[in-house]
Every structure is written in C-alpha cells, then in structure tokens.
Design a protein around this motif. Structure first.
Motif, PDB file in Angstrom:
ATOM      1  N   SER A 359     -10.155   4.716   6.145  1.00 15.93           N
ATOM      2  CA  SER A 359      -9.122   5.421   5.382  1.00 15.93           C
ATOM      3  C   SER A 359      -7.731   5.055   5.894  1.00 15.93           C
ATOM      4  O   SER A 359      -6.770   4.987   5.117  1.00 15.93           O
ATOM      5  CB  SER A 359      -9.342   6.928   5.469  1.00 15.93           C
ATOM      6  N   LEU A 360      -7.643   4.785   7.209  1.00 14.21           N
ATOM      7  CA  LEU A 360      -6.353   4.386   7.751  1.00 14.21           C
ATOM      8  C   LEU A 360      -5.942   3.028   7.200  1.00 14.21           C
ATOM      9  O   LEU A 360      -4.787   2.802   6.845  1.00 14.21           O
ATOM     10  CB  LEU A 360      -6.414   4.325   9.275  1.00 14.21           C
ATOM     11  N   ALA A 366      -2.459   0.297   0.781  1.00 13.69           N
ATOM     12  CA  ALA A 366      -1.872   0.898  -0.424  1.00 13.69           C
ATOM     13  C   ALA A 366      -0.354   0.868  -0.368  1.00 13.69           C
ATOM     14  O   ALA A 366       0.323   0.957  -1.387  1.00 13.69           O
ATOM     15  CB  ALA A 366      -2.369   2.319  -0.603  1.00 13.69           C
ATOM     16  N   LEU A 367       0.196   0.732   0.814  1.00 12.94           N
ATOM     17  CA  LEU A 367       1.645   0.631   0.936  1.00 12.94           C
ATOM     18  C   LEU A 367       2.114  -0.802   0.773  1.00 12.94           C
ATOM     19  O   LEU A 367       3.294  -1.097   0.847  1.00 12.94           O
ATOM     20  CB  LEU A 367       2.100   1.156   2.299  1.00 12.94           C
ATOM     21  N   GLY A 368       1.195  -1.718   0.624  1.00 13.61           N
ATOM     22  CA  GLY A 368       1.581  -3.107   0.438  1.00 13.61           C
ATOM     23  C   GLY A 368       1.675  -3.873   1.732  1.00 13.61           C
ATOM     24  O   GLY A 368       2.337  -4.907   1.814  1.00 13.61           O
TER      25      GLY A 368
ATOM     26  N   ARG B  52      -8.472   2.358  -8.685  1.00 20.97           N
ATOM     27  CA  ARG B  52      -8.238   1.381  -7.638  1.00 20.97           C
ATOM     28  C   ARG B  52      -7.951  -0.002  -8.200  1.00 20.97           C
ATOM     29  O   ARG B  52      -7.489  -0.890  -7.493  1.00 20.97           O
ATOM     30  CB  ARG B  52      -9.434   1.337  -6.683  1.00 20.97           C
ATOM     31  N   ASN B  55      -3.900  -0.784  -8.510  1.00 24.62           N
ATOM     32  CA  ASN B  55      -3.078  -1.385  -7.443  1.00 24.62           C
ATOM     33  C   ASN B  55      -3.883  -2.419  -6.657  1.00 24.62           C
ATOM     34  O   ASN B  55      -3.561  -2.757  -5.524  1.00 24.62           O
ATOM     35  CB  ASN B  55      -2.493  -0.309  -6.512  1.00 24.62           C
ATOM     36  N   MET B  57      -6.607  -2.338  -5.143  1.00 27.12           N
ATOM     37  CA  MET B  57      -7.268  -1.981  -3.889  1.00 27.12           C
ATOM     38  C   MET B  57      -8.710  -2.473  -3.904  1.00 27.12           C
ATOM     39  O   MET B  57      -9.329  -2.610  -2.850  1.00 27.12           O
ATOM     40  CB  MET B  57      -7.254  -0.449  -3.687  1.00 27.12           C
ATOM     41  N   GLN B  83       1.865 -11.519  -5.893  1.00 26.45           N
ATOM     42  CA  GLN B  83       1.569 -11.188  -4.504  1.00 26.45           C
ATOM     43  C   GLN B  83       1.172  -9.730  -4.460  1.00 26.45           C
ATOM     44  O   GLN B  83       1.941  -8.860  -4.855  1.00 26.45           O
ATOM     45  CB  GLN B  83       2.806 -11.419  -3.634  1.00 26.45           C
ATOM     46  N   GLU B  85       0.913  -7.679  -2.112  1.00 23.55           N
ATOM     47  CA  GLU B  85       1.723  -6.772  -1.306  1.00 23.55           C
ATOM     48  C   GLU B  85       2.920  -6.250  -2.088  1.00 23.55           C
ATOM     49  O   GLU B  85       3.317  -5.094  -1.954  1.00 23.55           O
ATOM     50  CB  GLU B  85       2.228  -7.485  -0.034  1.00 23.55           C
ATOM     51  N   ASN B  86       3.475  -7.113  -2.949  1.00 26.40           N
ATOM     52  CA  ASN B  86       4.588  -6.674  -3.789  1.00 26.40           C
ATOM     53  C   ASN B  86       4.133  -5.661  -4.819  1.00 26.40           C
ATOM     54  O   ASN B  86       4.819  -4.685  -5.112  1.00 26.40           O
ATOM     55  CB  ASN B  86       5.202  -7.873  -4.523  1.00 26.40           C
ATOM     56  N   ARG B  88       1.779  -3.582  -4.586  1.00 25.15           N
ATOM     57  CA  ARG B  88       1.558  -2.261  -4.015  1.00 25.15           C
ATOM     58  C   ARG B  88       2.858  -1.579  -3.623  1.00 25.15           C
ATOM     59  O   ARG B  88       2.882  -0.389  -3.340  1.00 25.15           O
ATOM     60  CB  ARG B  88       0.627  -2.362  -2.801  1.00 25.15           C
ATOM     61  N   LYS B  89       3.939  -2.372  -3.587  1.00 25.81           N
ATOM     62  CA  LYS B  89       5.238  -1.753  -3.367  1.00 25.81           C
ATOM     63  C   LYS B  89       5.644  -0.990  -4.625  1.00 25.81           C
ATOM     64  O   LYS B  89       6.329   0.025  -4.555  1.00 25.81           O
ATOM     65  CB  LYS B  89       6.265  -2.847  -3.073  1.00 25.81           C
ATOM     66  N   MET B  93      -0.271   4.687  -3.680  1.00 21.75           N
ATOM     67  CA  MET B  93      -1.529   5.435  -3.800  1.00 21.75           C
ATOM     68  C   MET B  93      -1.621   6.550  -2.769  1.00 21.75           C
ATOM     69  O   MET B  93      -1.230   6.381  -1.615  1.00 21.75           O
ATOM     70  CB  MET B  93      -2.695   4.478  -3.618  1.00 21.75           C
ATOM     71  N   PHE B  95      -4.633   9.253  -1.278  1.00 18.18           N
ATOM     72  CA  PHE B  95      -6.094   9.283  -1.272  1.00 18.18           C
ATOM     73  C   PHE B  95      -6.653  10.695  -1.259  1.00 18.18           C
ATOM     74  O   PHE B  95      -5.965  11.666  -1.000  1.00 18.18           O
ATOM     75  CB  PHE B  95      -6.626   8.513  -0.066  1.00 18.18           C
ATOM     76  N   ASN B  99      -4.925  10.777   4.870  1.00 19.76           N
ATOM     77  CA  ASN B  99      -5.138   9.803   5.927  1.00 19.76           C
ATOM     78  C   ASN B  99      -3.842   9.356   6.599  1.00 19.76           C
ATOM     79  O   ASN B  99      -3.499   8.172   6.600  1.00 19.76           O
ATOM     80  CB  ASN B  99      -5.892   8.577   5.373  1.00 19.76           C
ATOM     81  N   GLY B 112       6.264   2.132   5.707  1.00 22.34           N
ATOM     82  CA  GLY B 112       6.398   1.333   4.494  1.00 22.34           C
ATOM     83  C   GLY B 112       7.752   0.634   4.418  1.00 22.34           C
ATOM     84  O   GLY B 112       7.826  -0.589   4.280  1.00 22.34           O
ATOM     85  N   ALA B 166       4.004   7.456   0.531  1.00 26.30           N
ATOM     86  CA  ALA B 166       3.853   6.581  -0.639  1.00 26.30           C
ATOM     87  C   ALA B 166       5.170   6.398  -1.374  1.00 26.30           C
ATOM     88  O   ALA B 166       5.479   5.307  -1.847  1.00 26.30           O
ATOM     89  CB  ALA B 166       2.785   7.153  -1.576  1.00 26.30           C
TER      90      ALA B 166
ATOM     91  N   LEU C   4       9.004 -11.547   1.742  1.00 28.78           N
ATOM     92  CA  LEU C   4       7.556 -11.491   1.571  1.00 28.78           C
ATOM     93  C   LEU C   4       6.900 -12.797   1.989  1.00 28.78           C
ATOM     94  O   LEU C   4       5.855 -12.812   2.631  1.00 28.78           O
ATOM     95  CB  LEU C   4       7.214 -11.164   0.110  1.00 28.78           C
TER      96      LEU C   4
END
Lengths: 478, 256, 416
Positions: A359-360, A366-368, B52, B55, B57, B83, B85-86, B88-89, B93, B95, B99, B112, B166, C4
């Motif tokens: 989960s971590l 999820a933050l990218g 999921r 994004n 995941m 990309q 990572e972008n 998800r920016k 999300m 959960f 967490n 972040g 988030a 990035l």
C-alpha cells in the motif's frame, strides 16, 4: 564396547516396556479392577525407571573413563617424579602409554614396523604401565557390559513390582516428560553460561600474568617473547608486557572487517533491491538460491582462494602500478570475506524490503513517482530498521570470522590502516596461540581465552544492538 | 443544478484481462469536469479494476492487460509517448485503507511536490503544505504537530492526509477507491463533506459499495455488474428511475 | 519536460546499477565454482608407470602359506627397490636414487596389498601399473612447466629423459584415482586420501545429531507449547537468539576449556568435536523447530483437547508429527553448516596429521574441513589438487544435504 552397552540399555528398556504394559493389563484381569491410567503409560513408566538412572551412569562412566585410566596407570611407583610434571607432560605420557597398550600384548608376528619401533622407544616403566592399562581396559570393558545388563534388568523388575492398579502412571510419566523438556531448554542457558565461565575462568588466569591495562592498551603483540627465565623466577615480567598488546589485533580486525563491509554492503543491498523490486519472478527464483550458495560455502574454501588466487593477484596488480603490496595483505582477506558476507546482507535486506506493505508503494506510484524514487524515498526508509539490523549482524559475522583470515591474512601483528599491508586479527591469534603445546599454565595458551572473551563480548554487543534497533524502529513506524 | 458538462475524461471499448480471465467487458463511461461520478455495484464486479485503469496503476500488475480508449483532454493516456509519471501528476488516487508514508505529516504532503520539482524553495514548499492541508480540512488539527509521524493520526485524519497528499501536486482528477470503507460514520461524514468542497476545483471519480453514499455525494453514477457497465446517468435518475432491470434489482436490494 | 526526463534517466541508472550488483554477485559464485572444479578434477586421476614386477621369493620375508596378518605387517621396501632396479638396469647409485624417486615412495604398500590379496603371486612375474610420484604426476598433468631451467624444477633433466623414454614406450598412463576415496592422509600427495577425514566428520556429525536433535526438539516443544510467558522464558529466548550468532571459534574455546580442560575429555577425538558442533547447531534447531510448531494451527490443538486429550497427549500425538518435517529440514540444514565448520575442530585438536582411519568416535581423527585446511597449508604442489578435490567433495555433501532438506520440506510439509 562402550556403545554396545548403551545399545543394551535401550534394547532392554524397549523389552521391559512390553513387560510393564503386560503386567498392568494382567492386573486388571486378575484383580478385576480398572487401571487408573492407560496400559501404555505403565510401559512408559517402566522405561523411565530404567533409562534415567542407567543413562546417567553411562554418561558419567564415559566422561570420566580417561580420568579413571589415568588414576589407575599413573602411579608414583612407576613414575617417581610424577608430582613435578606439568599437565601437558602428564597428558603426553598418558597418550604414549595408551598407544603402547594397544600393541604391548600382541604376538610378534602381528606387529607392524611402526608398532615395533614404538615398543623399542618405550621405557621400562612405560611398558609396565601399558600392560597395566591393557588389563584395565579389558576388565573395564567387560564390567561395563555386565553392569549395563544387570542394572537395567534389576531396575526393570523393581519397576514392574511397583506397578499396581492403585498406581496412576499417567501423571508420573507426564511429569517426567515435562521435566525432561524443561531441562532441555535449560541446556541452552547452560551453554551460554558454559561459554562465559570457561572463557572468564581462563581469562582471569591469564590476567594474573599480564596486567589488564597492559593487555588492552599495549601496541606490541609478540607472544614469542613470553618465555620463562628460569624455574624459580617464572616469566620475564618486562617481556610479558610487550608480548601481549591487544591494540594491533583490534586495528587489524577492524581494518579487514571494513574492507569486507565496503564490498558486502553496497553489493548486498543493491542485489536485494534488484531482486525484491525489479526482477521478474523467474529471475528471482533462479538468482536468489544461487547467491545463497555463497553463504553455504564453508569459510575454509574462501580462505583457500583468498590465499591461493586473490592475494597473489592483488600483489601482481599492485606491483604493476608501483604500489608495494604484501603477499598477505589485509585487502585479500577483506575482499574474500566481503564476498562471503554478501548473501547475509542481501538475504536479510530482501526479506525486510519485501515486508514493506504494497500500500505504501501504491501511494507513491499514485503520486507519479518513478520506481527508483519510490524505493529511495519510501521503501528503504520504511525498511531501514531491518536493513540496519542486517548490517550489524554482517559486521558481527566479519569480526568473528576465523578461517579466511587464518589462511589469507598475516600471523604477525602490524598496527596499520593500510589495506595493502599485512595485518592479523583477534581470531587468527586465538588459533595460533593454541597450535603446538597447549598448556593451561602458560600465558601463551591462556591469552586465547582472554581474546575469546573479548571477541564474545564484542559480538554480543553488536547482536544485541541489532535486535534493539530493529525493535525501536518497528515501534516507531507501526 | 445545471451542470456545465465539459468532458474531462472519456473512456470507450474498455476490456481488461487478468491472465485469461476477463475482468472488464466493453465498458464506456464519460467523466465530466468538476463533478463527482460514482461507480457502484456488488463486490468483485470490476469497479476498482476500472478505476485503476484511469491512472494506469494496473501497469504495476504483470498479468493485467488493458485495452480500450482512454482520452484525457483528448489525449490517449495509453499512448506510447505518454510518461506514466506525468499522467499520475494529473490523475491522483486515494486508496481504500489509508496508507500514509511512515514519515512526518509535513513530509507526506511535501513528497509529491518535491519529486515533481513543483517547489523551488523551502518557503514555497511550506506554503504548498499549508494550503493543501487547509483544502483537506486538516490544517487546524495538525498545524502544531507537522513534524509528528503520520501513523499516529486517527484513521479519519490519515485518510484526509492521503487526500491532501494527492491534491498537493494539483491534479485535475482525483480517483477515490472506497475511501470511507475503513472509517467510522463520523469520519465518513467529514470526508464526504470534504469531497463536496473539493469538487469545485477537481473532478472526482469515486468507487463505493454504499449506494447511500453515492446518492449523497455524486452527480453522476455508473452501475457495474460482473465486469460490464449496465447503466450510467445522473444520480437522481439512476436511483429513482433506473432504466435497466438489473440496476433496479441492485438498487432495491434484490441483488448485492 | 526536462525535469521528468532527468528523473527517468535517474531511474534507468538506478535500475542498471542494481542489476549490475546482482550480476556481480552471481559472477562470484560462478568463478568460485569454476576454479574449484578445474583445479580439483586433477586429483581424481593419477599417473602410473607400467613395470614388470617379479615377486622374488628370496626378497620377500613371507611365503604363500603365511597368514594375512603376517603378510600385512611385513615390509616390502627391499622388494620395491629391486623391482625398480630390474626395470631400469645398469644404473649407478646416484641415478638409481633419482629413478626411484620417480615412483611413489609408498610403492611397497601397493605390493603388500597385492600379495595379501593373492599370496600365490609370490614367485610369479606380472605387469603392474605402479603409481608415479607426485612430482612426476604434476609434470605429466602439465601443472609444472617443463621449460624452465633445471634448478627451478622439481624434476631434473635426467629424470625428464627417463620419463620421455618411458612415455615413448607407452608405459605412462593415467588411471582413476580410487585411492583418494579409500586412503587416509599421507605425507605423499599421490597416496593421500580423504577417507580418514570423512569418517572423522561422520562420527562428529553423528554425535552432533544425537545431542542436538533430541535436546533441540524437546526444548522447542517446551518453549512453544508448555511455557507460561514470563521473565525466565524471555531470558531463555534471548539466550538462544544470541547463541545463534556467536562466532564458531568461541564454541571451540568452550570445548577446549570446559570439555577438555574441566571434564578431561580426550584431545583430538570426534566425540568432543561432535559435542562442540552440537552446541553450535542447537540454537538453529530450536529456532527452526519452534517456527515449525508455530505453523501448526491452533484448531488442531483445540480439536484434540475437545475430545479429552491431555496437553501432553495433544502435543505428542498431534502437534509434533505435523511439525516434524519442518524440524527435520532445519536440523539437516544446521548439520550441513556444522559439516563445513573448521574453527571448532581446530580448537579441540581435530586437525593434526592422522594417518589411520578412525574406527569410532573416540579414535583420534581429523574432519573434512580441517583436512582441507591442512592440505592447503602444505608446500607440495600435489596437495593443491587434493585440496580442491576435498573442497569439491565437501560442497557435494553440502548440496546433497540441502537438497534433501528441501525435498523433505516440499514432500512432507502440510500447507495450511
């Protein structure tokens, strides 16, 4: 002979198990009363009554057999000046007489060339002692067997007489069982105390010869200088002071352990990270066991290769770039040790990293975050406790390692922090001080125990620290 | 309640397989800006799986295969030049089970922005953290203990911290996977109110197994059943006047 | 998006560094194994010289009527010298010595065994492959370079010429070296074998198992099933975890100080070595058995108690049988570790030159790892391949034991 009697004890008690059980059953039929416990338990009851005394006596006789032999054989009548002998001389003569006793009664034709020369070199008293010993051994062997036939049978009969319908065998048997298992766990404590005491006892003896402060703070280690001046004056105190200086051993140990850690920590940790986070299951299933093979390889093998291949290789490389490298460099021993320790670090770290909840990781992804960012900033900090613990355990292992350094590092003490020079460690010196004559009244032998005590305490501190750190961090983050 | 129906995220022809098992079967949903869309349905019907996908995941799971069109502001988020990572920016999300990282409250929120290089000085970062915690309705409760470890907060506070984390990177869309199922009713109410405030600035997609919650907070609702989307529409219509008989069966409690 | 792309580049770098580290670790394993195998395989071959052997009844002190015992005790050194003379006629004293050196010193033992097998061979002549000396063996195997000046060689020019002529006559051959497995240690590399050390380790491990397995199993039963948590049991547990991490040399000192010093047990015997190894393995067995016992679900215990079994019956009839595979696995793994330990053996003296094969746990012996250590310290080149071969054997045992442990775990362990 000795094991035959043990076998007899077990066989007889097995036999009496059935007798005991049968008797219990017979009693119910005869007296038309019910037993208070299952018939099995009466069988076990019988076995216990036989086994416990018999095994105790057997062990006693085994352990003290050589003492009995010595008492019987080494009498002042045969060896007039036996009172003056040191412990090791007594042991030596005893060994000689024991060897003689195996051949002294054989017919001429059965003697080999080697046997004949042993006989020729023995003195008159030694030959007599040998014949006495041979006779003693023979009687001892038969007495042993007789004892361990009669004793179990006797005990067996006593036990069966004691069986009655009023006797509730079950709680007795269960109580004995609980004592036995309790006792087994106390053996673990006994061993710890045994270690502590045997080390402390002899170490104290050592510190009678050499001052505490002199030992721990002196920088000269040269045990060969500890010689006896003469019988009355004993040891040369001045020479003793310079003979047993601990500091170069400590620096040598730290130097080699450091080299090992420089190899093992990065390689081990990165390997663990790759296997836990990046590798596919297939790669992981193949690579992990292979790397663990490194942990299973006996240290004597590492020592062999460190001495044979690694040390000369390093020496050649060093010389080709103009650096003076010893043939017994700390670097060689340290590198070999490092390779050996890689799987310790990698296995433990791998387990710890895998234990970080997914989960971590999800939160970070999820933050990218990229995978490496997640690992560096989230996973590793969460696993920090376990990883630190594994480092400490690895260091403890490096400090206590013996064979690699005995075979690849130097036997001479050298106060240095240069890995290209030779160095010796605590463990090496423990080994060297016990090669040759082992005399419990000579500081050269006793120093091994003082060193052993120091080593034991050092590793104890590291291990306890490892456990405490893991505990403390776990509390913080759970 | 006139909605400004601007399209934020459009999905079409979505199929998802776990190995050989099909989990999502030809789903198409539209998500509109500054609205709360809820995905409802019985357990195991694919709501979380679908969420999921939005994004990416599911990329983390090896055996999961995603097919279909996902257009965020007209761009296919599964396109080869994207990309992740972008992505998800822009799509954040929260959960089911809170967490937070085992770090301080401050560090959780700052993580972040740090990795995406959003703040260039410490004061900027401080401001972002403060502002974010305010938006999440948590600042007043934690402003004196920003350096405390996050796992010491209560469940509800932890979840609000995760929401703060988030939104700290200013996403367009926030995905929430049953965010209240691990919380007590009071904490749930707090979060629901938060969602109501957040929708002014963000588009929210929420998976929930509580029909009542969906009815309370969402503008649009999609009903999922065994990997298919049965019905999608304005929430009040779904609940008072469902078009599909299966939707009606779920709403009235005949299936669960 | 340069930010990035920098991050992605960092990601790639990190991944490759980690992969490189793993590959390096794997690489070490591979090199180690290769080195061992290539150096050690030579030990399984020995060079022989074919010679015509006449069992001259005049030189032999026994007859074909003599007892086997007598035959085995007689010396055949003179016979050996005579045979060499017969096969290389017309040598002066100096040359004779050089040629005799080319044959193994223990050649008379080969003759002895032959006669003991078949006393009627006395008086007859046969062709026999006599083991060559270690130096010759190494030259033939190519481990000694031939093209260095004579002074740097172990074999001088004359001996080389004899070798070449024997070779031209087809009298030099290589055969499988069974002696490695059937002989005890020897001063000469060509006749040195590992059997003595193997038996020494065998007896030591036997003692180790006999002590550590029952005690360990019983102790773990107590700690897992019967104990009430409290200060004492915490203390025991801390103790056991510590003991598991104590360096092996300290256990050796314990053996020396307590078993040999206080109890007066004999020096150099597998009994003491085995006990020390047992002390060392005990914590491992306790920890493994406890884990195994813990994995048996409480529902089993509750079911037994519910039909009226006592605690002892529950444990011994139900729990222990289910946890036995796990305990056995842990024990075998622990014993595999014990097999490879050298330091404790050094401390109790199981490391001197012992020629005879030990017949029991009270006979002086070496152990497998300490034999390897001894051989590696030897100056003679021939012992190098013996050392590696010994290592191969040791590793073979370790791999076998670990595989057995894994098989037991897979086949017998019940998954809950």
């Amino acid at each position: 002979m000795v094991y035959v009697s043990l076998l007899l004890v077990f066989l007889l008690s097995y036999f009496f198990y059935f007798i005991g059980k049968k008797r219990a059953l017979n009693l119910t039929i005869q007296q038309k009363q019910t037993l208070t416990a299952l018939p099995d338990y009466y069988g076990y009851y019988t076995v216990i009554i036989i086994l416990i005394p018999a095994i105790l006596i057997w062990f006693f006789l085994l352990i003290f057999k050589s003492n009995f032999q010595e008492i019987f054989v080494m009498s002042p009548l045969l060896f007039p000046d036996i009172e003056m002998w040191s412990a090791s001389k007594t042991g030596l003569i005893m060994n000689k007489v024991t060897n003689l006793s195996h051949v002294v009664n054989l017919p001429e034709i059965d003697l080999s060339v080697g046997d004949k020369s042993i006989l020729k070199m023995a003195s008159e008293s030694e030959l007599i002692a040998a014949k006495n010993l041979a006779g003693f051994d023979k009687i001892y062997g038969w007495a042993n067997i007789t004892l361990f036939i009669i004793l179990p049978v006797l005990l067996g009969f006593i036990a069966t007489r004691m069986i009655s319908t009023k006797l509730n065998a079950q709680p007795i048997v269960e109580r004995v069982i609980s004592y036995v298992i309790k006792g087994s766990s106390y053996i673990a404590i006994l061993i710890t105390f045994g270690i502590f005491f045997s080390l402390i006892f002899e170490a104290i003896n050592f510190f009678r010869y050499v001052n505490f402060i002199d030992f721990f703070f002196n920088t000269s280690w040269n045990p060969n200088r500890a010689f006896v001046i003469n019988a009355t004056e004993g040891f040369d105190q001045e020479a003793l002071k310079d003979a047993f200086g601990f500091v170069p051993l400590l620096t040598g140990t730290i130097l080699i352990a450091t080299v090992a850690m420089i190899v093992a920590i990065p390689l081990g940790l990165l390997t663990a990270i790759y296997l836990a986070e990046y590798a596919s299951t297939r790669v992981r299933n193949i690579a992990k066991p292979i790397i663990e093979i490194l942990a299973g390889i006996p240290t004597v093998v590492y020592g062999f290769f460190a001495a044979l291949s690694l040390a000369p290789f390093i020496k050649d490389v060093g010389e080709s770039v103009g650096l003076p490298v010893s043939a017994e460099s700390a670097l060689a021993a340290g590198l070999a040790m490092g390779v050996m320790i890689i799987p310790f670090v990698s296995s433990l770290s791998d387990d710890v990293i895998k234990a970080v909840p997914n989960s971590l990781r999800d939160g970070a992804y999820a933050l990218g975050a990229t995978k490496s960012e997640t690992i560096k900033k989230v996973v590793l900090p969460a696993a920090l406790a376990g990883i630190m613990g594994s480092f400490l355990l690895a260091i403890s292992r490096a400090i206590g390692e013996t064979m690699i350094v005995v075979m690849a590092a130097s036997l001479r003490a050298n106060l240095t922090f240069n890995p290209l020079e030779p160095a010796t460690t605590i463990t090496t010196q423990i080994v060297t001080s016990l090669i040759g004559d082992v005399e419990f009244d000579n500081p050269k032998t006793l120093v091994a125990f003082a060193l052993g005590l120091t080593l034991f305490i050092m590793t104890l501190i590291l291990n306890v620290a490892a456990i405490l750190i893991v505990k403390k961090y776990r509390e913080k983050y759970d | 309640m006139v909605e400004n129906d601007t399209l934020a995220l459009k999905t079409n022809n979505v199929y998802v397989h776990y190995g050989s098992k099909m989990a999502i079967n030809n789903v198409a949903v539209d998500f509109h800006k500054n609205q709360v869309t809820s995905l409802i349905g019985p357990s195991g019907c694919g709501k979380s799986t679908f969420l999921r996908c939005l994004n990416r995941m599911n990329d983390v799971i090896d055996i999961c295969k995603v097919q279909g069109e996902f257009h965020l502001n007209g761009i296919d988020i599964y396109g080869p030049e994207i990309q992740v990572e972008n992505l998800r920016k822009q799509v954040g999300m929260v959960f089911q089970k809170p967490n937070p990282f085992p770090k301080t409250i401050y560090e959780n929120v700052a993580y972040g922005p740090k990795i995406h290089g959003i703040a260039s000085t410490k004061t900027e970062l401080d401001d972002i953290v403060k502002d974010t915690l305010n938006r999440a309705g948590l600042y007043s409760e934690v402003k004196d203990r920003l350096d405390d470890i996050a796992t010491g907060l209560s469940g509800g506070q932890q979840q609000r911290l995760c929401i703060a984390r988030a939104i700290a990177i200013k996403p367009e869309i926030i995905l929430m996977d049953e965010p209240c199922s691990a919380l007590d009713p009071i904490a749930t109410a707090v979060i629901e109110e938060l969602i109501n405030e957040l929708k002014e600035n963000y588009t929210i997609v929420i998976v929930t197994h509580s029909m009542q919650q969906a009815a309370r907070i969402s503008d649009k609702t999609a009903y999922f059943h065994l990997g298919e989307m049965i019905e999608f529409g304005v929430t009040s219509n779904i609940f008072t006047n469902p078009k599909h008989e299966m939707t009606e069966a779920y709403i009235s409690g005949r299936i669960g | 998006m340069t930010d990035l792309s920098k991050r992605l580049a960092a990601e790639k770098r990190f991944k490759y560094i980690a992969m490189f580290a793993m590959c390096l670790s794997l690489f070490f394993v591979v090199i180690l194994m290769l080195k061992i195998f290539t150096t050690g395989s030579g030990a399984f071959i020995r060079t022989t010289i074919e010679a015509s052997v006449y069992f001259d009844p005049n030189t032999i002190e026994v007859t074909n009527e003599s007892s086997i015992k007598a035959i085995k005790k007689t010396s055949y050194v003179n016979l050996a010298d005579q045979i060499v003379k017969d096969n290389h006629p017309n040598l002066n004293d100096e040359k004779f010595i050089l040629v005799r050196e080319m044959y193994t010193r223990k050649f008379d033992f080969q003759l002895r065994d032959y006669i003991a097998n078949d006393p009627n061979i006395i008086g007859k002549t046969i062709l026999m492959d006599i083991t060559a000396s270690s130096d010759l063996d190494q030259i033939v195997k190519g481990n000694y370079p031939r093209d260095v000046p004579e002074a740097q060689r172990k074999i001088n020019d004359y001996q080389l010429s004899v070798l070449d002529s024997l070779d031209a006559d087809g009298k030099i051959s290589s055969t499988f070296n069974l002696w490695f497995f059937t002989n005890g240690d020897s001063r000469d590399p060509e006749t040195a074998g590992i059997l003595g050390a193997l038996m020494g380790s065998f007896y030591a491990l036997l003692i180790c198992f006999s002590f550590a397995f029952p005690v360990g199993l019983l102790a773990s039963i107590y700690l897992e099933e019967f104990v009430r948590p409290g200060k004492l049991t915490d203390f025991i547990e801390v103790n056991i975890n510590n003991l598991a991490a104590v360096p092996s040399i300290v256990y050796g000192l314990l053996g020396l100080g307590m078993l040999i010093g206080v109890f007066g047990m004999p020096y150099q015997v597998p009994l003491v070595g085995g006990l020390v190894l047992g002390f060392m393995t005990l914590p491992t067995i306790i920890i493994a058995s406890r884990a195994s016992l813990r994995s048996v679900p409480p529902s089993i215990r509750e079911a037994a108690l519910a039909v009226g079994a006592t605690k002892t019956q529950t444990v011994f009839h139900h729990v222990i049988p289910l946890s036995l595979p796990g305990s056995l696995t842990g024990t075998i793994i622990g014993m595999a570790q014990a097999l490879g330990e050298t330091a404790p053996l050094l401390m109790v003296g199981m490391v001197a030159f012992v020629m005879d094969i030990p017949g029991g746990a009270l006979d002086p012996a070496t152990g497998l790892p300490s034999q390897i250590y001894l051989w590696s310290e030897s100056a003679e080149r021939g012992f190098l391949e013996k050392t590696s071969a010994g290592i191969m054997l040791l590793l073979g045992f370790l791999i076998t034991m670990n595989t057995i442990a894994v098989i037991i775990r897979r086949k017998l362990e019940v998954k809950w």
